[in-house]
Design a protein around this motif. Structure first.
Motif, mmCIF file in Angstrom:
data_model
loop_
_atom_site.group_PDB
_atom_site.id
_atom_site.type_symbol
_atom_site.label_atom_id
_atom_site.label_comp_id
_atom_site.label_asym_id
_atom_site.label_seq_id
_atom_site.Cartn_x
_atom_site.Cartn_y
_atom_site.Cartn_z
ATOM 1 N N ARG A 138 -9.578 -1.301 3.727
ATOM 2 C CA ARG A 138 -9.919 -0.102 2.953
ATOM 3 C C ARG A 138 -9.787 1.177 3.779
ATOM 4 O O ARG A 138 -9.763 2.282 3.238
ATOM 5 C CB ARG A 138 -11.358 -0.195 2.434
ATOM 6 C CG ARG A 138 -11.505 -1.233 1.376
ATOM 7 C CD ARG A 138 -12.859 -1.143 0.686
ATOM 8 N NE ARG A 138 -12.815 -1.880 -0.554
ATOM 9 C CZ ARG A 138 -12.345 -1.391 -1.691
ATOM 10 N NH1 ARG A 138 -11.899 -0.152 -1.743
ATOM 11 N NH2 ARG A 138 -12.318 -2.125 -2.775
ATOM 12 N N ARG A 139 -9.735 1.031 5.083
ATOM 13 C CA ARG A 139 -9.651 2.220 5.931
ATOM 14 C C ARG A 139 -8.271 2.893 5.850
ATOM 15 O O ARG A 139 -7.344 2.340 5.276
ATOM 16 C CB ARG A 139 -9.967 1.840 7.379
ATOM 17 C CG ARG A 139 -11.440 1.525 7.597
ATOM 18 C CD ARG A 139 -11.692 1.025 8.997
ATOM 19 N NE ARG A 139 -11.096 -0.282 9.209
ATOM 20 C CZ ARG A 139 -11.063 -0.897 10.399
ATOM 21 N NH1 ARG A 139 -11.580 -0.318 11.463
ATOM 22 N NH2 ARG A 139 -10.513 -2.090 10.510
ATOM 23 N N LEU A 185 -6.499 3.309 13.000
ATOM 24 C CA LEU A 185 -7.175 2.878 11.788
ATOM 25 C C LEU A 185 -8.579 3.461 11.853
ATOM 26 O O LEU A 185 -9.277 3.285 12.856
ATOM 27 C CB LEU A 185 -7.231 1.356 11.824
ATOM 28 C CG LEU A 185 -7.404 0.504 10.590
ATOM 29 C CD1 LEU A 185 -6.419 0.871 9.506
ATOM 30 C CD2 LEU A 185 -7.232 -0.967 10.993
ATOM 31 N N SER A 186 -8.989 4.182 10.803
ATOM 32 C CA SER A 186 -10.322 4.769 10.837
ATOM 33 C C SER A 186 -10.839 4.978 9.423
ATOM 34 O O SER A 186 -10.108 4.795 8.463
ATOM 35 C CB SER A 186 -10.268 6.087 11.607
ATOM 36 O OG SER A 186 -11.518 6.352 12.169
ATOM 37 N N ASP A 187 -12.107 5.415 9.333
ATOM 38 C CA ASP A 187 -12.720 5.499 8.009
ATOM 39 C C ASP A 187 -12.106 6.570 7.126
ATOM 40 O O ASP A 187 -12.141 6.463 5.914
ATOM 41 C CB ASP A 187 -14.227 5.749 8.140
ATOM 42 C CG ASP A 187 -14.946 4.492 8.603
ATOM 43 O OD1 ASP A 187 -14.455 3.388 8.267
ATOM 44 O OD2 ASP A 187 -15.962 4.601 9.306
ATOM 45 N N ARG A 247 -2.850 -1.943 8.037
ATOM 46 C CA ARG A 247 -3.828 -2.164 6.967
ATOM 47 C C ARG A 247 -3.686 -3.514 6.274
ATOM 48 O O ARG A 247 -4.544 -3.882 5.472
ATOM 49 C CB ARG A 247 -3.697 -1.055 5.909
ATOM 50 C CG ARG A 247 -4.151 0.320 6.402
ATOM 51 C CD ARG A 247 -4.160 1.330 5.256
ATOM 52 N NE ARG A 247 -5.045 0.918 4.196
ATOM 53 C CZ ARG A 247 -4.773 1.050 2.900
ATOM 54 N NH1 ARG A 247 -3.638 1.588 2.499
ATOM 55 N NH2 ARG A 247 -5.640 0.640 2.001
ATOM 56 N N LEU A 248 -2.608 -4.224 6.549
ATOM 57 C CA LEU A 248 -2.385 -5.483 5.829
ATOM 58 C C LEU A 248 -3.342 -6.559 6.324
ATOM 59 O O LEU A 248 -3.325 -6.918 7.505
ATOM 60 C CB LEU A 248 -0.924 -5.944 6.011
ATOM 61 C CG LEU A 248 -0.573 -7.241 5.276
ATOM 62 C CD1 LEU A 248 -0.695 -7.078 3.768
ATOM 63 C CD2 LEU A 248 0.841 -7.693 5.640
ATOM 64 N N ALA A 254 0.845 -1.193 0.000
ATOM 65 C CA ALA A 254 0.000 0.000 0.000
ATOM 66 C C ALA A 254 0.887 1.253 0.000
ATOM 67 O O ALA A 254 1.980 1.250 0.565
ATOM 68 C CB ALA A 254 -0.904 -0.010 1.227
ATOM 69 N N SER A 255 0.392 2.316 -0.612
ATOM 70 C CA SER A 255 1.154 3.570 -0.660
ATOM 71 C C SER A 255 1.115 4.250 0.705
ATOM 72 O O SER A 255 0.269 3.952 1.552
ATOM 73 C CB SER A 255 0.554 4.501 -1.711
ATOM 74 O OG SER A 255 -0.751 4.878 -1.311
#
Ligand code: AMP
Ligand code: GLY
Length: 429
Positions: free
Chosen positions: A333-334, A393-395, A307-308, A215-216
């Motif tokens: 996706r968050r 981690l959040s929306d 996020r992984l 992920a970037s």
């Protein structure tokens, strides 16, 4: 799906390093199926405190290889650049030990700016125009001819202190005098064109031939809010980085990553390991390589690991087996966002030994990755410049930022410094 020689029970893994990046990697690896233990060498107080993790007080490469052999470690992954540049992968491989990282030769993409720049020129990989100098007089003349802004870089590994982005020629001349007098920099400097745009961290896994993009993310290199003050190792990061649009991603892969992997193989130095391209994304969507690192970024790794969703061990196992073409990585996706809490007087002369209080419990959407921490008489104390990375981690970025800063309010150690604006670029888009 099994790639290498792995047994499904009592698996032991080894992470080399002691920072926040290594804590995040070890935490992620601890979720692997059939795991017995993740050793972290030498680790920190955070890795000491987690259930499946165990610190091992080793840094010497031969001692690490002995340990991996004795313990039957299935796979070793290396965090920092120094052991890679010193040849830890060469030593492990020569002894038949499975390890993920570049060889000493391949690690020159980071350990020598001159190697990296010549490599990019030879393989038409977009980067700033440059020249290499070992004679101060020629370097000064080049700066006078080119004008400012201009960038002066020491050739060797310099722990983040080897780059001066000079706003005027006086600064550039001073940097030349400092770096060419300093024998530790290898007596060579690269002077290059100043690139305009927005930076992003683009990291991939490479198995010699195949590439699996991660992920970037985006780092915040300066110590102060609004990107002010001196450069640091990184004061915070988040993932994904909106500047890495699908188009920018495709261009980075096509114009930088794939030509690099193919070029290294063609030059007889196949690249294996994490590869980090620091991108400069122009207003027109063009991408240029600011630098290569032969490892993951710190603190970028902390939000990326949050996020992984795929099993990290499976990815590494495929990479070491040369089978990265057979898998993909899945990401939450968050948005993940990490704020670094640094010691007093970081980055120059960080003060160590301050007692930490108020550290909250980890939760699914908020983890405190340790970096410079250790235990002293039953107390948690600071032992490095960057102490923690509070990662949430959040929306969306705004919520992830708010959550991180709400948690930080409860944490205290004397002299604690942190930026209040991590994520500002994403928020201001
Ligand atoms: P490096 O160690 O090469 O990543 O350089 C450290 C930082 O200096 C980078 O993250 C950039 O912010 C900045 N930098 C390095 N090279 C350039 C360049 N050619 N143009 C503009 N900024 C640069
Ligand atoms: N955070 C930048 C680096 O790890 O090089």
């Amino acid at each position: 799906m099994k790639a290498g020689k792995t047994s499904s029970h009592a698996m032991k893994l080894l992470v080399v390093g002691s920072g926040g990046r290594e804590h995040a990697l070890a935490w992620c690896l601890a979720k692997a199926q059939g795991l017995q233990k993740v050793f972290v060498a030498p680790g920190n107080a955070g890795t000491a405190g987690e259930h499946e993790l165990e610190n091992v007080p080793l840094t010497d490469i031969d001692a690490l290889a002995d340990f991996a052999q004795q313990q039957n470690v299935q796979l070793t992954v290396v965090g920092p650049e120094a052991p890679l540049a010193a040849g830890i992968v060469n030593v492990f491989r020569a002894r038949g030990l499975r390890i993920f990282g570049p060889t000493k030769e391949a690690a020159q993409l980071e350990s020598s700016k001159d190697f990296a720049k010549r490599f990019m020129a030879r393989h038409q990989i977009p980067t700033a125009r440059f020249q290499t100098f070992s004679e101060p007089a020629a370097a000064h003349a080049y700066v006078d001819q080119q004008g400012a802004p201009i960038v002066v870089k020491a050739d060797g590994l310099a722990a983040g202190k080897g780059v001066v982005v000079a706003q005027n020629v006086t600064e550039a001349h001073a940097a030349i005098d400092r770096m060419l007098d300093n024998s530790s920099a290898g007596g060579r400097i690269v002077i290059e064109e100043f690139l305009e745009g927005e930076e992003a961290s683009f990291m991939v896994m490479v198995d010699g031939k195949n590439v699996l993009p991660l992920a970037s993310s985006q780092d915040h290199k300066r110590i102060g809010d609004g990107d002010s003050g001196p450069n640091t190792g990184g004061m915070g990061a988040y993932s994904p980085a909106p500047v890495v649009t699908p188009e920018v991603h495709a261009r980075a892969m096509r114009e930088i990553i794939m030509p690099t992997v193919r070029g290294m193989a063609a030059d007889g130095i196949p690249y294996t390991g994490f590869l980090y391209a620091g991108l400069m994304v122009g207003k027109d969507g063009s991408v240029k390589t600011v630098e290569f690192n032969c490892r993951l970024g710190d603190p970028e790794t902390q939000p990326i690991m949050m996020r992984l969703k795929s099993d990290l061990y499976t990815l590494l196992d495929h990479a070491v087996a040369g089978r990265l073409d057979e898998i993909e990585a899945n990401w939450d996706r968050r948005v993940a966002l990490g704020v670094v809490l640094a010691a007093a007087d970081y980055p120059d002369t960080p003060r160590l030994g301050d007692v930490v209080i108020g550290l909250p419990k980890n939760q699914d959407d908020c983890r405190i990755f340790h970096a410079g921490t250790s235990e002293r008489d039953g107390q948690l104390v600071t032992s490095g410049g960057r102490v923690f990375c509070v990662t949430t981690l959040s929306d969306n970025v705004k919520q992830a930022q708010k959550r991180a800063y709400d948690v930080i309010v409860g944490i205290h150690f004397d002299g604690m410094q942190y930026r209040r604006d991590i994520g500002h670029r994403a928020l201001n888009r």
